[in-house]
Design a protein around this motif. Structure first.
Motif, PDB file in Angstrom:
ATOM      1  N   ARG A 299       0.797  -1.291  -0.173  1.00  0.00           N
ATOM      2  CA  ARG A 299      -0.160  -0.127  -0.082  1.00  0.00           C
ATOM      3  C   ARG A 299       0.877   1.182  -0.133  1.00  0.00           C
ATOM      4  O   ARG A 299       1.666   1.437   0.817  1.00  0.00           O
ATOM      5  CB  ARG A 299      -0.879  -0.113   1.169  1.00  0.00           C
ATOM      6  CG  ARG A 299      -1.730   1.108   1.166  1.00  0.00           C
ATOM      7  CD  ARG A 299      -2.687   1.257   2.366  1.00  0.00           C
ATOM      8  NE  ARG A 299      -3.627   0.199   2.515  1.00  0.00           N
ATOM      9  CZ  ARG A 299      -4.156  -0.543   3.476  1.00  0.00           C
ATOM     10  NH1 ARG A 299      -3.421   0.159   4.765  1.00  0.00           N
ATOM     11  NH2 ARG A 299      -4.758  -1.295   3.537  1.00  0.00           N
ATOM     12  N   LEU A 300       0.600   2.033  -1.096  1.00  0.00           N
ATOM     13  CA  LEU A 300       1.468   3.341  -1.012  1.00  0.00           C
ATOM     14  C   LEU A 300       0.920   4.461  -0.162  1.00  0.00           C
ATOM     15  O   LEU A 300      -0.383   4.534  -0.321  1.00  0.00           O
ATOM     16  CB  LEU A 300       1.658   3.854  -2.502  1.00  0.00           C
ATOM     17  CG  LEU A 300       2.120   2.832  -3.434  1.00  0.00           C
ATOM     18  CD1 LEU A 300       2.430   3.263  -4.817  1.00  0.00           C
ATOM     19  CD2 LEU A 300       3.524   1.931  -2.863  1.00  0.00           C
ATOM     20  N   VAL A 301       1.586   5.145   0.352  1.00  0.00           N
ATOM     21  CA  VAL A 301       1.111   6.279   1.298  1.00  0.00           C
ATOM     22  C   VAL A 301       1.190   7.624   0.786  1.00  0.00           C
ATOM     23  O   VAL A 301       2.383   7.915   0.456  1.00  0.00           O
ATOM     24  CB  VAL A 301       1.562   6.103   2.642  1.00  0.00           C
ATOM     25  CG1 VAL A 301       1.047   7.026   3.634  1.00  0.00           C
ATOM     26  CG2 VAL A 301       1.113   4.747   3.079  1.00  0.00           C
ATOM     27  N   VAL A 302       0.182   8.528   0.483  1.00  0.00           N
ATOM     28  CA  VAL A 302       0.797   9.849  -0.121  1.00  0.00           C
ATOM     29  C   VAL A 302       0.530  10.695   1.172  1.00  0.00           C
ATOM     30  O   VAL A 302      -0.405  10.537   2.332  1.00  0.00           O
ATOM     31  CB  VAL A 302      -0.827  10.190  -0.819  1.00  0.00           C
ATOM     32  CG1 VAL A 302      -0.530  11.665  -1.119  1.00  0.00           C
ATOM     33  CG2 VAL A 302      -0.652   9.306  -2.171  1.00  0.00           C
ATOM     34  N   ARG A 303       1.388  11.725   1.171  1.00  0.00           N
ATOM     35  CA  ARG A 303       1.332  12.610   2.248  1.00  0.00           C
ATOM     36  C   ARG A 303       0.509  13.949   1.885  1.00  0.00           C
ATOM     37  O   ARG A 303       1.022  14.761   0.993  1.00  0.00           O
ATOM     38  CB  ARG A 303       2.864  13.174   2.343  1.00  0.00           C
ATOM     39  CG  ARG A 303       3.828  12.104   3.016  1.00  0.00           C
ATOM     40  CD  ARG A 303       5.156  12.480   3.070  1.00  0.00           C
ATOM     41  NE  ARG A 303       6.044  11.352   3.669  1.00  0.00           N
ATOM     42  CZ  ARG A 303       6.321  11.426   4.948  1.00  0.00           C
ATOM     43  NH1 ARG A 303       5.746  12.218   5.978  1.00  0.00           N
ATOM     44  NH2 ARG A 303       7.220  10.441   5.363  1.00  0.00           N
ATOM     45  N   PRO A 304      -0.572  14.308   2.366  1.00  0.00           N
ATOM     46  CA  PRO A 304      -1.245  15.472   2.196  1.00  0.00           C
ATOM     47  C   PRO A 304      -0.512  16.811   2.082  1.00  0.00           C
ATOM     48  O   PRO A 304      -0.919  17.640   1.435  1.00  0.00           O
ATOM     49  CB  PRO A 304      -2.399  15.450   3.213  1.00  0.00           C
ATOM     50  CG  PRO A 304      -2.480  13.846   3.546  1.00  0.00           C
ATOM     51  CD  PRO A 304      -1.150  13.495   3.549  1.00  0.00           C
ATOM     52  N   ASN A 305       0.481  16.835   3.001  1.00  0.00           N
ATOM     53  CA  ASN A 305       0.990  18.123   3.345  1.00  0.00           C
ATOM     54  C   ASN A 305       1.961  18.351   2.151  1.00  0.00           C
ATOM     55  O   ASN A 305       2.614  19.680   2.159  1.00  0.00           O
ATOM     56  CB  ASN A 305       1.796  18.211   4.542  1.00  0.00           C
ATOM     57  CG  ASN A 305       2.828  16.957   5.017  1.00  0.00           C
ATOM     58  OD1 ASN A 305       2.905  16.086   4.273  1.00  0.00           O
ATOM     59  ND2 ASN A 305       3.459  17.180   5.988  1.00  0.00           N
ATOM     60  N   ASP A 306       2.146  17.540   0.950  1.00  0.00           N
ATOM     61  CA  ASP A 306       2.867  17.921   0.085  1.00  0.00           C
ATOM     62  C   ASP A 306       2.051  18.772  -1.026  1.00  0.00           C
ATOM     63  O   ASP A 306       2.598  18.923  -2.207  1.00  0.00           O
ATOM     64  CB  ASP A 306       3.211  16.527  -0.708  1.00  0.00           C
ATOM     65  CG  ASP A 306       4.393  15.803   0.051  1.00  0.00           C
ATOM     66  OD1 ASP A 306       5.142  16.439   0.890  1.00  0.00           O
ATOM     67  OD2 ASP A 306       4.517  14.623  -0.282  1.00  0.00           O
ATOM     68  N   PHE A 307       0.894  18.923  -0.671  1.00  0.00           N
ATOM     69  CA  PHE A 307      -0.198  19.607  -1.477  1.00  0.00           C
ATOM     70  C   PHE A 307      -0.605  20.845  -1.134  1.00  0.00           C
ATOM     71  O   PHE A 307      -0.848  21.139   0.159  1.00  0.00           O
ATOM     72  CB  PHE A 307      -1.192  18.644  -1.940  1.00  0.00           C
ATOM     73  CG  PHE A 307      -0.682  17.501  -2.631  1.00  0.00           C
ATOM     74  CD1 PHE A 307      -0.466  17.320  -3.935  1.00  0.00           C
ATOM     75  CD2 PHE A 307      -0.345  16.227  -1.861  1.00  0.00           C
ATOM     76  CE1 PHE A 307       0.028  16.286  -4.797  1.00  0.00           C
ATOM     77  CE2 PHE A 307      -0.021  15.138  -2.420  1.00  0.00           C
ATOM     78  CZ  PHE A 307       0.266  15.109  -3.697  1.00  0.00           C
TER      79      PHE A 307
END
Length: 135
Positions: free
Chosen positions: A83-91
């Motif tokens: 499962r790949l995890v995205v970091r919301p604070n990158d946007f």
């Protein structure tokens, strides 16, 4: 049980300790692990018999786009625990995040991603709402 090793890349000795722990304690527990994107693919795959899934945590969400071959190779070998995890604070805005996730799902041909933390998502939603209110 969730174990988070995402803040560092483990040494070989630490990898063996993790494997030994999982091997001894693999009895009825639903175990998941978070690993840094730079962690060894071989180590990650050695954990698969013991875990329900492994989260891959990137330094930056864009790093996930380069995971196509690893995801495809895992799928080809019968592993569906990645499962790949995205970091919301990158946007900057929620719409950017949503579009990135859509592109990631399409590009990697996967059905789900994780988010690194709820607070960052809530902060992103607040920024998006305030941006719309300013207009």
């Amino acid at each position: 049980v969730h174990v988070d090793f995402s803040e560092t890349v483990l040494s070989l000795e630490e990898q063996y300790l993790v494997e030994a722990f999982l091997d001894r304690n693999h009895g009825g527990y639903d175990i998941s692990i978070s690993l840094n994107i730079h962690e060894s693919t071989d180590f990650r795959r050695r954990l698969y018999p013991y875990i329900s899934y492994v989260n891959i945590i990137p330094d930056h969400s864009d790093d996930l786009m380069g995971m196509y071959h690893e995801v495809e190779d895992d799928r080809w070998n019968g592993f569906d625990k990645l499962r790949l995890v995205v970091r919301p604070n990158d946007f900057s805005y929620r719409l950017e995040l949503d579009e990135f996730i859509k592109q990631l799902l399409d590009h990697l041909e996967i059905s789900e991603v994780g988010l690194s933390d709820l607070q960052s998502l809530l902060d992103l939603d607040k920024a998006t709402i305030s941006w719309h209110e300013e207009r």
